[in-house]
Scaffold this motif. Structure first.
Motif: not given
Lengths: 450, 272
Positions: A93, A95, A129-130, A159, A190, A212, A215-219, B253, B260
């Motif tokens: 999906d 975002v 850090l990771p 959509d 999507d 990684k 992550s803020d746009q792909l679920v 998201a 992260e």
């Protein structure tokens, strides 16, 4: 026939493994970033060199971790590129509520795919850090013939009112066929990524990297991994199609991917088609997760299996030419009553070879999947069917409509997948996947605002 | 001797110079950590008090009242979950879910909030819940007792912000947590509040150097708040089942991105 090995970075100058190693050594294989130089050597070829049939079985030892499939080109890699041993589809999906948001996502995906497919040193950071890289492939990320192919689903357009008008004309939400039992948890999306590589690890490494970084746009919605059996080295000169989990060779009638004119007609959306201009160089992608009832199939008489498929199981030869080999073209005109190849045999329905169905050919690029055990205690195995075509309706949909009701249905059950449109390629480092679509949306909105 | 001592001191100074930043920041954390300790004890006090009322309603056979108190009682626990989880025996007894147990709901080791939730919502009854109510109250009281004297390790406190987001991302965003009552949005609120509290406490230490980072974090918390506020009802939230697919994606998201980003918070504060 062109060289069967997949060393596109070595151009056509090296015909065997030994030669390639020498070649890579000469390039400075042990240096920090061996692949960048290999890439430079290949700069004049924009596209991976197609290798005859996409579905030919990969040959062990003919592939190595340094195999590199060029990322940049007017068309995306991973479509007419010879299929490596491993492949997956991951569906997401998205975002992105604005054109800027979508552009940001496309640019980031392009950046990751370009890096991962060319390889190099895994990035490192302060150990508090990771780590920026999963480490799955160690300190040097070898490309391993990796391809990352980006495609879009109908819902992305439907959509978002600002995007709807730009949807490829034939892109739709996959509708149920009579034999389907679609599980909504593994359908549609999507955006899809087809990730293929010599090894499973290279593909999974790429998937984790992309998740990684986006992550803020792909679920993540669903994913299906698959592979194809690899042939032992030196098993014989003629190419052979890899076998599916029904034990049959799959892809014998697949069009020749090295015939570029044929690919332009069958696979790629060209400027002459009635599609949005931005779609030129793209291709419709069909994904079907098709469960095979393998226990039942294994309890079916061999002759019946062969009648259902229309081919000899071991050789792959069409039943009317049992000694001719898998690539022989069946002559249905001489068998109008279906005495040799039954009229409802899978290959006869799929491709009647009547002359009028030239347009309805597709380029198949499937993988076998094995997921575990069903509630009933049977193996959950089947085919991660992937195919590409310039026209979804005349391609897969027309073929599947001919196949509806075929005897093979008793042994297979499509349970998931979706329709997507693979974007045109990113031409070079100044370009990104989806740039033509973004430009078309911006142009459209500036036109209406004037 | 004198010069020798001087050299040793010099060497020590040189060695510690490399760690100086980390040590300074750790010292700076003393204030935020003790503030967080106060936050945790307030939450624990409220948890014990609310659990008394909740388990009291269960034992009185008052199904409606018990149902009404279930979600608000849990919120205090959810806000400090990473600290509560330092005691895995209690966390499992208080907050494990049916699928953590081999025999699911029928498993005798399945106790705590979700066992009572199962009875209240699935059977619409308090029958057979008395012993679970008693145990829950004992367990949360014991939890408070253990945490009162616990020195909170800075990396656990700071890492707790990311840990809370990981919880939501891994097992809560799907609505699996409160599967009988569908009060998941209340839990989300508790988890987000607990994570945001930690960010607030350390914000002054990194405000100058990490302006962009904090802006990104704030943006995502704001996105979550705006999305959740659409589902507010009275003091709490509507059923998880009313969460739209589009909003679930937005939350997922934002949570993934916060997980992260907040995973770098420890390092940004010089913690190892």
């Amino acid at each position: 026939m062109r060289s069967r090995s997949r060393h596109s970075e070595a151009g056509g100058s090296v015909g065997n493994n030994h030669g390639r190693r020498v070649f890579l050594k000469a390039l400075g294989f042990a240096a920090a970033c061996p692949f960048a130089r290999a890439a430079a050597a290949n700069a004049d070829s924009e596209r991976p060199e197609p290798r005859g049939r996409v579905t030919d079985a990969p040959v062990a030892d003919a592939v190595t971790a340094s195999d590199r499939t060029p990322f940049y080109g007017v068309r995306q890699a991973g479509v007419t590129t010879a299929r490596p041993a491993n492949g997956m589809i991951a569906s997401f999906d998205v975002v992105a509520e604005s054109i800027d948001g979508l552009e940001r996502l496309f640019r980031r995906l392009t950046e990751r795919a370009a890096f991962l497919t060319s390889g190099g040193l895994a990035p490192v950071a302060d150990p508090r850090l990771p780590p920026p890289d999963s480490g799955l492939l160690g300190p040097i990320i070898r490309p391993d013939a990796l391809t990352v192919t980006l495609s879009l689903g109908a819902s992305l357009f439907d959509d978002r009112p600002w995007l709807t008008a730009h949807k490829p004309r034939r892109l739709s939400r996959m509708a149920r066929f009579p034999n389907d039992a679609l599980n909504r948890r593994i359908c549609h999306g999507d955006l899809a990524l087809q990730i293929c590589a010599n090894t499973r690890d290279a593909a999974l490494h790429a998937l984790r990297d992309i998740i990684k970084h986006c992550s803020d746009q792909l679920v993540l919605k669903w994913k299906q991994e698959g592979d194809v059996p690899v042939l032992a080295p030196g098993s014989g000169a003629p190419a052979e199609s890899a076998r599916n989990f029904l034990g049959f060779r799959d892809g014998s009638a697949n069009p020749d991917a090295s015939d570029l004119d044929l690919m332009d007609r069958l696979v790629w959306v060209g400027p002459a088609r009635d599609e949005p201009r931005w779609a030129t160089g793209g291709s419709y992608q069909v994904v079907r997760i098709i469960r095979n009832f393998v226990e039942r199939w294994d309890r079916t008489p061999l002759r019946e299996q062969e009648r259902i498929m229309g081919r000899a199981k071991m050789s792959g030869a069409p039943l009317d030419k049992p000694d001719a080999g898998e690539f022989a073209v069946p002559d249905y005109a001489s068998d109008p009553l279906g005495k040799l190849t039954t009229l409802d045999a899978h290959i006869r329905l799929a491709n009647p070879r009547s002359g009028g169905d030239k347009e309805s050919l597709i380029l198949r690029r499937p993988f076998n999947y094995s997921n575990g055990v069903t509630n009933a205690g049977q193996l959950d195995q089947g085919l991660l069917f992937i195919c590409y075509q310039a026209d979804l309706e005349k391609g897969f949909i027309a073929i599947q409509n001919r196949l509806n009701g075929e005897p093979l249905e008793e042994y297979i059950k499509p349970v998931g997948g979706g329709y997507f449109f693979a974007l045109p390629g990113a031409r070079d480092v100044s370009d990104y996947l989806g740039s033509a679509l973004i430009a078309a949306v911006r142009e459209g909105s500036s036109r209406t605002s004037h | 001797m004198k010069s020798m001592r001087f050299l040793t001191a010099l060497a020590a100074a040189l060695i510690s110079a490399g760690l100086a930043r980390a040590e300074t920041v750790t010292l700076d954390l003393v204030g935020p950590i003790s503030d967080y300790k106060i936050y945790v004890s307030e939450k624990l006090d409220k948890l014990v008090e609310d659990t008394k009322a909740f388990t009291g309603a269960v034992k009185a056979g008052d199904v409606a009242r018990a149902k009404a108190l279930f979600a608000p009682t849990r919120q205090s626990y959810e806000a400090i979950e990473p600290i509560a989880e330092l005691f895995s025996d209690l966390d499992s007894a208080i907050d494990s879910r049916a699928d953590d147990h081999e025999k699911a709901e029928a498993d005798p080791s399945f106790t705590g909030f979700h066992r009572i939730e199962f009875g209240l919502w699935t059977k619409n009854s308090t029958d057979g819940l008395n012993s679970f109510a008693d145990k829950l109250l004992n367990d949360v009281t014991e939890l408070r007792k253990r945490i009162v004297d616990l020195p909170l390790p800075p990396e656990k406190v700071v890492g707790g912000a990311a840990a809370l987001m990981e919880e939501v991302a891994a097992t809560k965003i799907s609505g699996e947590e409160d599967r009988y009552s569908h009060t998941d949005l209340w839990d989300f609120r508790g988890n987000f509040d607990g994570a945001y509290k930690i960010v607030e406490l350390v914000r002054p230490l990194i405000a100058q150097k990490e302006e962009d980072f904090l802006k990104g974090v704030d943006d995502n918390f704001n996105r979550i708040n705006a999305t959740l506020s659409k589902y507010k009802e009275g003091e709490g939230y509507v059923s998880y089942e009313k969460l739209s697919e589009a909003d679930r994606k937005v939350l997922a998201a934002a949570v993934n991105k916060l997980a992260e980003d907040l995973s770098t918070l420890r390092a940004k504060l010089g913690l190892d």
